[in-house]
Design a protein around this motif. Structure first.
Motif, short mmCIF file in Angstrom:
data_model
loop_
_atom_site.label_atom_id
_atom_site.label_comp_id
_atom_site.label_asym_id
_atom_site.label_seq_id
_atom_site.Cartn_x
_atom_site.Cartn_y
_atom_site.Cartn_z
N THR A 79 4.81 -6.49 -7.24
CA THR A 79 4.81 -6.98 -8.65
C THR A 79 5.37 -8.66 -8.56
OG1 THR A 79 5.74 -5.02 -9.13
CG2 THR A 79 6.17 -6.61 -11.32
N SER A 80 4.30 -9.60 -9.40
CA SER A 80 3.79 -11.02 -9.57
C SER A 80 5.14 -11.11 -11.65
CB SER A 80 3.02 -11.32 -10.57
OG SER A 80 2.58 -11.37 -8.77
N ASN A 81 5.33 -11.67 -11.54
CA ASN A 81 6.49 -12.10 -13.16
C ASN A 81 7.36 -10.81 -13.45
OD1 ASN A 81 4.78 -14.71 -13.83
ND2 ASN A 81 2.85 -13.27 -13.79
N TYR A 82 8.21 -10.50 -12.10
CA TYR A 82 8.86 -9.90 -12.82
C TYR A 82 10.01 -9.24 -13.19
CZ TYR A 82 11.78 -5.92 -10.83
OH TYR A 82 12.87 -4.91 -10.82
N ASP A 83 10.55 -11.03 -13.73
CA ASP A 83 11.38 -11.39 -14.71
C ASP A 83 10.75 -11.03 -16.14
OD1 ASP A 83 9.38 -13.51 -14.58
OD2 ASP A 83 11.25 -15.06 -14.69
N SER A 84 9.63 -10.56 -16.14
CA SER A 84 9.29 -10.38 -17.88
C SER A 84 9.41 -9.30 -18.03
CB SER A 84 7.91 -11.40 -18.14
OG SER A 84 6.68 -9.84 -17.02
N GLU A 85 9.96 -7.85 -17.15
CA GLU A 85 9.50 -6.77 -17.04
C GLU A 85 11.11 -6.61 -16.92
OE1 GLU A 85 7.17 -4.84 -14.19
OE2 GLU A 85 5.46 -6.07 -14.28
N MET A 86 11.66 -7.21 -16.29
CA MET A 86 13.49 -7.09 -16.35
C MET A 86 14.04 -8.11 -15.61
SD MET A 86 14.85 -4.11 -12.98
CE MET A 86 14.60 -2.60 -14.31
N THR A 87 15.28 -8.18 -16.18
CA THR A 87 16.69 -9.53 -15.90
C THR A 87 16.46 -9.08 -14.19
OG1 THR A 87 16.98 -9.15 -18.42
CG2 THR A 87 18.03 -10.69 -16.82
N PHE A 88 16.43 -10.34 -14.11
CA PHE A 88 16.84 -9.77 -12.08
C PHE A 88 18.66 -10.26 -12.06
CE2 PHE A 88 13.39 -11.57 -8.86
CZ PHE A 88 12.90 -11.61 -9.89
N PRO A 89 19.26 -9.64 -10.83
CA PRO A 89 20.49 -9.40 -10.77
C PRO A 89 20.91 -11.13 -10.50
CG PRO A 89 19.32 -8.60 -9.10
CD PRO A 89 18.29 -9.04 -10.10
N THR A 90 21.84 -11.06 -11.43
CA THR A 90 23.01 -12.44 -10.46
C THR A 90 23.67 -11.21 -9.70
OG1 THR A 90 24.64 -11.86 -12.48
CG2 THR A 90 22.96 -13.27 -13.24
N VAL A 91 24.07 -12.72 -8.50
CA VAL A 91 24.81 -12.58 -7.51
C VAL A 91 26.37 -13.46 -7.52
CG1 VAL A 91 24.79 -12.47 -5.48
CG2 VAL A 91 22.97 -12.48 -6.49
N ASP A 92 26.77 -12.82 -7.21
CA ASP A 92 28.41 -13.38 -7.19
C ASP A 92 28.94 -13.48 -5.51
OD1 ASP A 92 31.06 -13.90 -7.47
OD2 ASP A 92 32.02 -12.24 -8.09
#
Length: 172
Positions: free
Chosen positions: A20-33
């Motif tokens: 999947t390209s442009n994945y961030d337009s489909e779903m928010t990327f997880p943030t990493v602590d």
């Protein structure tokens, strides 16, 4: 394979699964602590305050105590390396040929951890016919770009997931 930017590969690449390209337009990327990884690494003497280079003479620990290696900076990996570890860097991870020695890298995620998490780019580069490879079992999560550029007879094998906030480029 999910990219925040473009996901591209050459015609000789076989992908068993989805891309999947442009994945961030489909779903928010997880943030990493990253602090949880740092705490585990510090408790087990696997925390490094500055850039780290792993070579055949100074290898990645095969099974580090606590399962996490944390580098506050960039990681350079060369030679033949095999580790069951969660490798974390606040900067870039670069795997490359050193002289005539081709990189042959195997990283397996320990239970309950990803294989690789880094805040910057993840780059594998090799050329020629040396049979270089990158084998990863688990989650590979560079928060920048992922690039695998290689010569003939080189291999990238991922059993798990590759998620990059930037572009993904795979071209043997």
């Amino acid at each position: 394979v999910d990219a925040g930017g473009n996901a591209t590969s050459s015609s000789s690449v076989t992908l068993n699964g989805s891309s999947t390209s442009n994945y961030d337009s489909e779903m928010t990327f997880p943030t990493v602590d990253m602090s949880a990884y740092r705490t585990t690494a510090q408790a087990n003497s696997q925390y490094f305050a500055t850039n780290k280079t792993y070579t055949d003479a100074s290898p990645i620990p095969a099974t580090p105590a606590g399962g996490v290696i944390y580098v506050n900076g960039n990681i350079t990996i060369q030679g033949t390396q095999t580790s069951t570890a969660c490798i974390v860097a606040t900067g870039d991870i670069s795997i490359s040929k050193s002289g005539s020695t081709y990189p042959r890298i195997t990283i397996t995620a320990p239970t309950d951890y990803p294989a690789v998490v880094n805040s910057g780019n993840f780059t594998f580069s090799s050329d020629g016919n040396g049979g270089a490879f990158l084998q990863v079992s688990g989650l590979l999560y560079p928060q920048g770009n992922f690039s695998f550029t290689s010569g003939n007879n080189d291999q990238f094998t991922l059993t798990g997931s590759l998620v990059a906030r930037g572009n993904i480029s795979i071209s043997p």
